[in-house]
Every structure is written in C-alpha cells, then in structure tokens.
Design a protein around this motif. Structure first.
Motif, PDB file in Angstrom:
ATOM      1  N   GLN A  87     -22.579-118.199  39.170  1.00 22.50           N
ATOM      2  CA  GLN A  87     -22.934-117.644  37.867  1.00 22.50           C
ATOM      3  C   GLN A  87     -22.699-116.136  37.827  1.00 22.50           C
ATOM      4  OE1 GLN A  87     -26.523-119.097  35.836  1.00 22.50           O
ATOM      5  NE2 GLN A  87     -26.805-120.535  37.541  1.00 22.50           N
ATOM      6  N   ILE A  88     -22.988-115.459  38.929  1.00 19.04           N
ATOM      7  CA  ILE A  88     -22.758-114.014  38.985  1.00 19.04           C
ATOM      8  C   ILE A  88     -21.271-113.710  38.845  1.00 19.04           C
ATOM      9  CG2 ILE A  88     -22.791-112.020  40.552  1.00 19.04           C
ATOM     10  CD1 ILE A  88     -25.499-113.091  41.596  1.00 19.04           C
ATOM     11  N   VAL A  89     -20.457-114.482  39.556  1.00 16.29           N
ATOM     12  CA  VAL A  89     -19.005-114.280  39.491  1.00 16.29           C
ATOM     13  C   VAL A  89     -18.492-114.546  38.076  1.00 16.29           C
ATOM     14  CG1 VAL A  89     -16.786-115.144  40.325  1.00 16.29           C
ATOM     15  CG2 VAL A  89     -18.657-114.781  41.933  1.00 16.29           C
ATOM     16  N   GLU A  90     -18.938-115.637  37.484  1.00 21.08           N
ATOM     17  CA  GLU A  90     -18.466-115.993  36.142  1.00 21.08           C
ATOM     18  C   GLU A  90     -18.920-114.982  35.094  1.00 21.08           C
ATOM     19  OE1 GLU A  90     -18.100-120.849  36.654  1.00 21.08           O
ATOM     20  OE2 GLU A  90     -19.907-119.990  35.763  1.00 21.08           O
ATOM     21  N   ARG A  91     -20.132-114.455  35.244  1.00 26.20           N
ATOM     22  CA  ARG A  91     -20.616-113.461  34.284  1.00 26.20           C
ATOM     23  C   ARG A  91     -19.869-112.140  34.416  1.00 26.20           C
ATOM     24  NH1 ARG A  91     -27.162-114.746  34.644  1.00 26.20           N
ATOM     25  NH2 ARG A  91     -27.010-116.820  33.675  1.00 26.20           N
ATOM     26  N   ALA A  92     -19.216-111.965  35.554  1.00 24.58           N
ATOM     27  CA  ALA A  92     -18.366-110.780  35.730  1.00 24.58           C
ATOM     28  C   ALA A  92     -16.983-111.011  35.132  1.00 24.58           C
ATOM     29  CB  ALA A  92     -18.250-110.439  37.214  1.00 24.58           C
ATOM     30  N   GLY A  93     -16.794-112.204  34.541  1.00 31.15           N
ATOM     31  CA  GLY A  93     -15.520-112.522  33.906  1.00 31.15           C
ATOM     32  C   GLY A  93     -14.461-113.003  34.874  1.00 31.15           C
ATOM     33  N   ILE A  94     -14.899-113.514  36.022  1.00 26.97           N
ATOM     34  CA  ILE A  94     -13.967-113.959  37.065  1.00 26.97           C
ATOM     35  C   ILE A  94     -14.169-115.453  37.305  1.00 26.97           C
ATOM     36  CG2 ILE A  94     -13.264-113.670  39.480  1.00 26.97           C
ATOM     37  CD1 ILE A  94     -14.526-110.804  39.258  1.00 26.97           C
ATOM     38  N   ALA A  95     -13.091-116.194  37.373  1.00 26.88           N
ATOM     39  CA  ALA A  95     -13.169-117.635  37.624  1.00 26.88           C
ATOM     40  C   ALA A  95     -12.971-117.901  39.113  1.00 26.88           C
ATOM     41  CB  ALA A  95     -12.105-118.377  36.823  1.00 26.88           C
TER      42      ALA A  95
END
Length: 282
Positions: A87-95
């Motif tokens: 979730q942290i990675v995705e919220r940073a806009g990274i898949a």
C-alpha cells in the motif's frame, strides 16, 4: 457497490508489559514482518537488489522515491495479506512488479520472534523464483526461459539441492557426493556466467525423512534435473546410509539412469549440462 472486506492488521497485538505502553517501530511487529525484513537483508547481500527504506517512501522522501521509480524491478515483501508495504508503494504512485506475502508461503504470522533460517530461505527463494509476480506474468516467464516462452536465456540460475539430514555433513553418502558435485560445478561456472550478467545461487533444502523419495534431487530454476536431460529416468536403489539416518531397514534413495548407466550420486558433467539447459544456453 460490493463492500470489500479488508484484513485487519494485528501487528503488535500481544499483551502489554507492566509499567506502560511501548512501541518499537520497525518493518513489521509480528514474526512474519520480521521475516520480511530479514529476507530483504539476505537478498541484498546475495546481490539480488538493494533495500529501499519503506518509511522514507511513505513520507515521499524525493531521493528514495526516485531510486524506486528508476528500479528495473520493484519487489515488495509483506508479512501478511494486509499488504502494508504494498500500500505504501502504491500510494507513492509506483506499481510493484512482485509482492511476496510471507504467510502465503505457509509461514505463520505470529509466534516467537526467533527466526529460523529455513523460513528466511523460503521467503528469499520465493523472490528469486519470481513467485510474487502475477500469475499471467509467470505464465509468460516460465522457469528456465527468457520470458517469451522460447526457452531462451534467463539472467538468474537458482540451483536447489534437496537431501535428508540437516546438512551436507549429516546426509546420506550419495546425497553428500551429489551436494559436493553441485558446489564444485557452481564454483566453476559462476565466474563465467556472471560475466554474462547471470546471477547464480545455490539453495540447500533439507527434507524430512518421510520425504526420502525427494532426497538426492536437484532443481534448476524449479525444473528437476531429469526434466532437463532427455532420456534420463529416475529410479531408487537400497541405501545403507539412508537406513541409518531414517531408521528404516529397507530405505531406498533416488538414483538416475541415463545413456545406459545408473548414477546413485549425480556426476558433475550432468549437473553442468542441466544448468546450461535451464538457462537456455544449450
């Protein structure tokens, strides 16, 4: 709209110590969370990649975010299905390219924080083998191939040696000879393959006595030796040292038959040939 059930995070849900509440903020408060951290350390030491600071990514530290965005592959290791790191990675806009979930590998989330090497090895191997990729991507990237389905070269070789007994010094005679042959072959081919950009890794997997039929086996990027060498057949023969280890008088250990010969311990030339075929180089 269908309501989704989100798993509830229970990290740090144990009994509080007397005298007040204390929180030690880390990669994950549970055993599974600690395993994710330890696995990341192992992977970094083995040259798989580099650790990225999850906390820095969560607060959008520019330098860390840039490094993650520019990575060839982003691998997330989560302790449980809550997926905090993902979730942290995705919220940073990274898949993420991979998400390894420790509990999905058959490891319990809670329990003692004393981590076993076997559990860490399980998580590390999952990353090397690409188990965290989406199923459809794994279908496009079969073990032992470049990813296009042609069986062409890959840039990773994971050699797994399975045996009964806790290590190479405490296994049966033929398994021990096979293990030494594996180590010798890897030592010889590693410098050559690394010059070609191919990372070589050896995984030693001790197995329970009840699984003796899997002992003395070698896998290359998940593919058994006998599947890589055409005409090779697996058989079993009586093994006195296996009988001593297992307490089974009629214990039999794996052997292979190839080109009219029977091999109880796997010779180096067959190991080397299988390794090259797993890489699509022969």
């Amino acid at each position: 709209m269908t309501e989704q059930t989100v798993p509830r995070c229970t990290c740090g849900g144990g009994a509080e110590p007397e005298g007040g509440t204390k929180r030690i903020i880390f990669a994950g408060a549970s055993k599974a969370g600690q395993l994710s951290n330890e696995a990341a350390v192992w992977l970094t030491k083995e040259g798989y990649g580099n650790i990225a600071c999850t906390a820095s990514l969560a607060v959008s530290t520019p330098s860390i975010k840039k490094k993650v965005e520019e990575a060839d592959e982003v691998v997330v290791i989560d302790g449980c299905p809550v997926g905090c790191a993902r979730q942290i990675v995705e919220r940073a806009g990274i898949a993420p390219d991979q998400e390894i979930v420790v509990t999905a590998l058959g490891i319990e989330k809670g329990g003692s924080l004393d981590l076993s090497e076997e559990d860490v090895e399980t998580v590390v191997s999952a990353a090397w083998e690409g188990k965290g990729r989406a199923e459809e991507e794994n279908e496009r990237r079969p073990s032992g191939g470049c990813g296009c389905g042609c069986g062409g070269p890959t840039d990773i070789l994971v050699v797994e040696w399975r045996h009964i007994g806790r290590d190479i010094e405490h296994t049966c005679e033929r398994c021990g000879e096979t293990g030494k042959a594996v180590m010798d072959v890897v030592e010889q081919i590693r410098p050559i393959l690394e010059e070609e950009g191919i990372t070589v890794r050896v995984v030693e997997t001790p197995i329970e006595n009840a699984a003796i039929k899997e002992s003395n086996s070698i896998l290359f990027n998940g593919m058994p030796l006998e599947d890589l060498i055409e005409g090779m057949e697996v058989t079993t023969t009586p093994c006195a040292s296996c009988a001593c280890i297992t307490g089974q008088d009629d214990a039999a250990c794996r052997a292979v038959e190839y080109d009219g010969e029977r091999y109880e311990s796997i010779p180096p030339e067959l190991i080397a040939r299988a390794a090259l075929r797993a890489l699509g180089l022969e």
